[in-house]
Design a protein around this motif. Structure first.
Motif, PDB file in Angstrom:
ATOM      1  N   GLN A 296    -101.054-139.620  38.396  1.00 16.15           N
ATOM      2  CA  GLN A 296    -100.767-138.346  39.046  1.00 16.15           C
ATOM      3  C   GLN A 296    -101.831-138.008  40.077  1.00 16.15           C
ATOM      4  OE1 GLN A 296    -100.557-135.916  35.478  1.00 16.15           O
ATOM      5  NE2 GLN A 296     -98.312-135.858  35.569  1.00 16.15           N
ATOM      6  N   GLU A 297    -103.093-138.312  39.755  1.00 22.20           N
ATOM      7  CA  GLU A 297    -104.169-138.053  40.700  1.00 22.20           C
ATOM      8  C   GLU A 297    -104.015-138.889  41.963  1.00 22.20           C
ATOM      9  OE1 GLU A 297    -104.542-138.634  37.520  1.00 22.20           O
ATOM     10  OE2 GLU A 297    -105.350-136.750  36.740  1.00 22.20           O
ATOM     11  N   ASP A 298    -103.563-140.137  41.805  1.00 19.92           N
ATOM     12  CA  ASP A 298    -103.356-140.998  42.975  1.00 19.92           C
ATOM     13  C   ASP A 298    -102.281-140.416  43.892  1.00 19.92           C
ATOM     14  OD1 ASP A 298    -105.231-142.809  42.013  1.00 19.92           O
ATOM     15  OD2 ASP A 298    -103.721-143.969  40.905  1.00 19.92           O
ATOM     16  N   VAL A 299    -101.179-139.933  43.313  1.00 23.44           N
ATOM     17  CA  VAL A 299    -100.094-139.386  44.122  1.00 23.44           C
ATOM     18  C   VAL A 299    -100.535-138.099  44.816  1.00 23.44           C
ATOM     19  CG1 VAL A 299     -97.761-138.428  44.057  1.00 23.44           C
ATOM     20  CG2 VAL A 299     -98.320-140.441  42.687  1.00 23.44           C
ATOM     21  N   PRO A 308     -99.364-129.330  49.535  1.00 23.70           N
ATOM     22  CA  PRO A 308     -99.638-129.114  48.111  1.00 23.70           C
ATOM     23  C   PRO A 308     -98.370-129.167  47.267  1.00 23.70           C
ATOM     24  CG  PRO A 308     -99.786-127.059  49.332  1.00 23.70           C
ATOM     25  CD  PRO A 308     -99.662-128.136  50.345  1.00 23.70           C
ATOM     26  N   VAL A 309     -98.476-129.793  46.108  1.00 17.50           N
ATOM     27  CA  VAL A 309     -97.353-129.941  45.192  1.00 17.50           C
ATOM     28  C   VAL A 309     -97.244-128.693  44.321  1.00 17.50           C
ATOM     29  CG1 VAL A 309     -96.415-131.329  43.297  1.00 17.50           C
ATOM     30  CG2 VAL A 309     -97.634-132.438  45.179  1.00 17.50           C
ATOM     31  N   LEU A 316     -94.851-133.175  39.492  1.00 19.17           N
ATOM     32  CA  LEU A 316     -94.613-134.613  39.630  1.00 19.17           C
ATOM     33  C   LEU A 316     -93.793-135.109  38.449  1.00 19.17           C
ATOM     34  CD1 LEU A 316     -98.157-135.920  40.678  1.00 19.17           C
ATOM     35  CD2 LEU A 316     -96.191-135.585  42.157  1.00 19.17           C
ATOM     36  N   LEU A 317     -92.828-135.964  38.719  1.00 19.01           N
ATOM     37  CA  LEU A 317     -92.027-136.573  37.658  1.00 19.01           C
ATOM     38  C   LEU A 317     -91.923-138.065  37.938  1.00 19.01           C
ATOM     39  CD1 LEU A 317     -90.224-136.305  35.141  1.00 19.01           C
ATOM     40  CD2 LEU A 317     -88.278-135.959  36.682  1.00 19.01           C
ATOM     41  N   ALA A 330     -90.882-141.793  41.855  1.00 20.68           N
ATOM     42  CA  ALA A 330     -91.349-140.490  41.384  1.00 20.68           C
ATOM     43  C   ALA A 330     -90.688-139.403  42.215  1.00 20.68           C
ATOM     44  CB  ALA A 330     -92.874-140.384  41.479  1.00 20.68           C
ATOM     45  N   PHE A 331     -90.578-138.220  41.637  1.00 19.19           N
ATOM     46  CA  PHE A 331     -90.041-137.059  42.343  1.00 19.19           C
ATOM     47  C   PHE A 331     -91.129-135.988  42.421  1.00 19.19           C
ATOM     48  CE2 PHE A 331     -86.300-139.192  40.687  1.00 19.19           C
ATOM     49  CZ  PHE A 331     -85.452-139.180  41.782  1.00 19.19           C
ATOM     50  N   VAL A 332     -91.152-135.285  43.562  1.00 20.65           N
ATOM     51  CA  VAL A 332     -92.204-134.308  43.815  1.00 20.65           C
ATOM     52  C   VAL A 332     -91.560-132.996  44.265  1.00 20.65           C
ATOM     53  CG1 VAL A 332     -94.394-133.881  44.987  1.00 20.65           C
ATOM     54  CG2 VAL A 332     -93.628-136.228  44.629  1.00 20.65           C
TER      55      VAL A 332
END
Length: 663
Positions: A296-299, A308-309, A316-317, A330-332
């Motif tokens: 998650q940190e990488d994405v 920003p997410v 994040l999924l 992945a979905f954001v």
């Protein structure tokens, strides 16, 4: 009170008028050519109405129209296409036909109402031939409204029709009840279309919350279709009238669909997905091609502070296989369009050692991919008509950089191999045996492309020069010289264009192809019963060879009797575009299928015995390493003949590179 009557013509995009239109309206192309564009007329309309209201001491008003077509099917779609906004008054209006039927229940049904029938019902003496086109209709509507507001009727206009300002996203549960009279199927959509693009195509009609479901193929990629759910059957019927209207340069087909079909695509029950989609009115972006080790940190670091997410890590999924392995998707979630646009600008930027693809997505796509894509069964469980694989004699496949192949582009979709051979003319004699390869699309249909292996680079050059832009049926066909390496790259699912090569899509490791019999090097035909799909096992435990067909001639361009179908199709991952190099398929005749069903089976594997398939082996793996891997287990027979390295022919059917089969 009645204000001033104004009439304005709107300049049409196409000034050609039919004879019927000229007769009814009295309009001429010259008159329309001098008219004002739509945006300027709407601006004038707003100013004139505001001026009249000011004289009356009022400031607000509501439109009343003859039915809903003018506002829903004309003004909203046109302004959306021309990229300007309608004022708020066009999002709420009264339908005079509905109001009239409410006021006079014994009158004709709403569907059959017209201004003329309403006037006749009230006994209003009007003559439409005395007035200009449009003027009679407006004056008659005024008279009808005054009659409805009179003391004898005392009708009150209380429930206006509404047009939604924007499409609302949201999840859909499989337990919901969806009325089949509210669902349509849109076909022919551009592959990059999002739910917002589809909502824009149906602008003016009210789509239910979360009512756009993009359909995916077995690889989780969009197939150009979508199911759309509307708030009621009336809106659905209006949507059907947009059949073959255009989205950009493509016309879209619109058909009826069922609620069951919609739930199959859009419905979901996962708590993880429900929690992810619980944040409403979010923009969803799909990321594809992530490293399997990505966190998650990488994405979040890849997206950066400029986009920003929503909720940080909660937005994040990651999509995973049933065994927990990451799929690379992945979905954001983003809270606004600006952040989503910033994220889309990072399309094909590098994370780790891989480039990442970013696309707009939908709630329905999230549920399809997460809940359905990686199940053990395919998204589309239906199988094609049973087919009999025919293995031609062994031959070599073109490889390397020698440009001894040609690519045909722009073939008619009805063209077959016979048409290609006729198109090639005298050059047919320079084609290698089994050297014609049709490229198919995701639905297993001809894509308009084909590759041909020639006997030398000079022959390929001569063909490209002679046949380039030569006509086949009603189309000209482009012919380019290419190498065997480029040909194989496209046949395995990659793309070849002016910008170079794009890699083929990844195979799905959790899915297995249909079952086939063990390969006999001496036989020309696989047993007929192999046409019966048995996805439960890689290889059947019992098979017996049947009578073989006549051997093909020494020089053939495709397997004998394969004129009807020549494609590499597997029910579980038809990765497009792809065509066979060593195996052809022909449709099985009913008699062959019946014989296969009743044939007696004799074991061809030692009993007892079992097969396992090893996948993902290093390319330099040898027999010694595999035996060491299975140390402590008994394998048969002792001379290691049970260890079978798959040949090129076997790979072509099994579609599983880097594999061994062990007994």
């Amino acid at each position: 009170q009645v204000g001033t009557l104004h009439k304005s013509l709107v300049k049409a995009d196409n000034l050609e008028l039919s004879d019927q239109c000229r007769e009814v309206s009295g309009l001429t192309p010259e008159g329309l050519g001098k008219a004002e564009p739509l945006d300027r007329v709407l601006q004038q309309f707003s100013q004139l109405v505001s001026s009249d209201l000011k004289v009356l001491g009022r400031s607000s008003y509501t439109l009343c129209s003859d039915g809903q077509l003018l506002i829903r099917q004309v003004l909203h779609p046109e302004t959306s296409k021309k990229n300007f906004l309608l004022s708020d008054c066009f999002y709420s209006f009264y339908d005079l036909r509905k109001e009239f039927h409410t006021c006079y229940p014994s009158s004709a049904t709403v569907k059959d109402q017209t201004i003329k029938t309403m006037a006749e019902y009230l006994g209003l003496g009007t003559n439409e031939t005395e007035e200009d086109f449009g003027v009679w209709q407006v004056k008659t509507m005024v008279a009808i409204i005054f009659s409805m507001l009179s003391e004898s009727c005392n009708h009150i206009f209380t429930e206006p029709e509404t047009v939604k300002y924007k499409y609302e996203t949201g999840p859909c549960s499989k337990s919901e009840t969806v009325d089949s009279e509210t669902v349509i199927r849109a076909r022919g959509l551009p592959w990059q279309s999002s739910d917002q693009d589809i909502a824009r195509f149906f602008k003016g009609l009210n789509i239910a919350k979360g009512g756009v479901a993009l359909c995916l193929n077995a690889q989780g990629r969009r197939n150009g279709e979508a199911l759309v759910r509307f708030v009621n059957s009336e809106q659905r019927d209006l949507a059907l009238e947009r059949h073959k209207h255009h989205m950009g340069s493509r016309y879209i087909e619109v058909y009826k669909a069922t609620g069951e079909e919609f739930l199959k695509i859009a419905g979901g029950t996962s708590n993880e997905v429900a929690q992810f989609l619980s944040k409403e009115n979010q923009v969803i972006i799909r990321m594809r091609g992530l490293p399997f080790t990505a966190t998650q940190e990488d994405v979040l670091g890849f997206l950066g502070p400029e986009c920003p997410v929503t909720g940080g890590k909660e937005g994040l999924l990651f999509v995973k296989y049933p065994d927990g392995r990451p799929t690379g998707d992945a979905f954001v979630l983003f809270s606004c369009e600006e952040y989503a646009q910033n994220a889309l600008k990072k399309h094909k930027e590098i994370l780790g050692k891989r480039y990442i693809e970013l696309f707009r997505s939908t709630a329905a796509e999230v549920q399809q991919v997460v809940l359905n894509r990686y199940m053990s069964t395919p998204l589309i469980p239906t199988l094609p008509t049973p087919i009999i694989p025919v293995i031609p004699p062994p031959y070599t496949i073109a490889t390397g950089s020698v440009r001894d192949c040609v690519r045909l582009r722009g073939l008619p979709y009805t063209a077959g191999i016979d048409d290609i051979l006729e198109f090639m003319g005298d050059a047919t004699g320079d084609i290698k045996p089994h050297g014609v390869h049709m490229v198919l699309n995701q639905q297993g249909r001809p894509s308009g492309d084909a590759f041909i292996q020639m006997k030398s680079a000079d022959k390929a050059f001569m063909v490209a020069q002679k046949c380039h832009k030569k006509m086949m049926k009603d189309r000209y066909v482009e012919v380019f010289q290419c190498s065997g390496e480029e040909m194989n790259f496209v046949l395995m699912g990659g793309t070849l264009n002016r910008s170079g090569l794009s890699p083929p899509p990844c195979k799905l490791p959790c899915l297995s192809p249909p079952a086939y019999a063990a390969f006999q090097t001496a036989a020309a035909v696989i047993p007929a019963e192999a046409a019966l799909y048995q996805p439960q096992a890689l290889l059947p435990a019992t098979r017996t060879p049947q009578a073989t067909a006549a051997a093909p001639p020494a020089v053939t361009y495709y397997p004998a009797q394969a004129a009807q179908l020549y494609m590499n199709y597997t029910a579980y991952y038809p990765s497009p575009p792809v065509s066979p190099t060593t195996v052809g398929y022909i449709a099985a005749p009913p008699g062959a299928v019946a014989a296969a069903a009743t044939a007696t089976h004799t074991p061809i594997l030692p009993q007892p015995g079992a097969l396992v398939r090893m996948q993902g082996l290093p390319y330099n793996t040898g027999m010694k390493e595999i035996l060491s891997f299975f140390q402590g287990y008994q394998y048969a027979p002792d001379d290691y003949n049970g260890l079978i390295q798959l040949s090129d022919q076997a790979r072509s059917v099994l579609q599983a590179p880097k594999e061994w089969v062990c007994l």
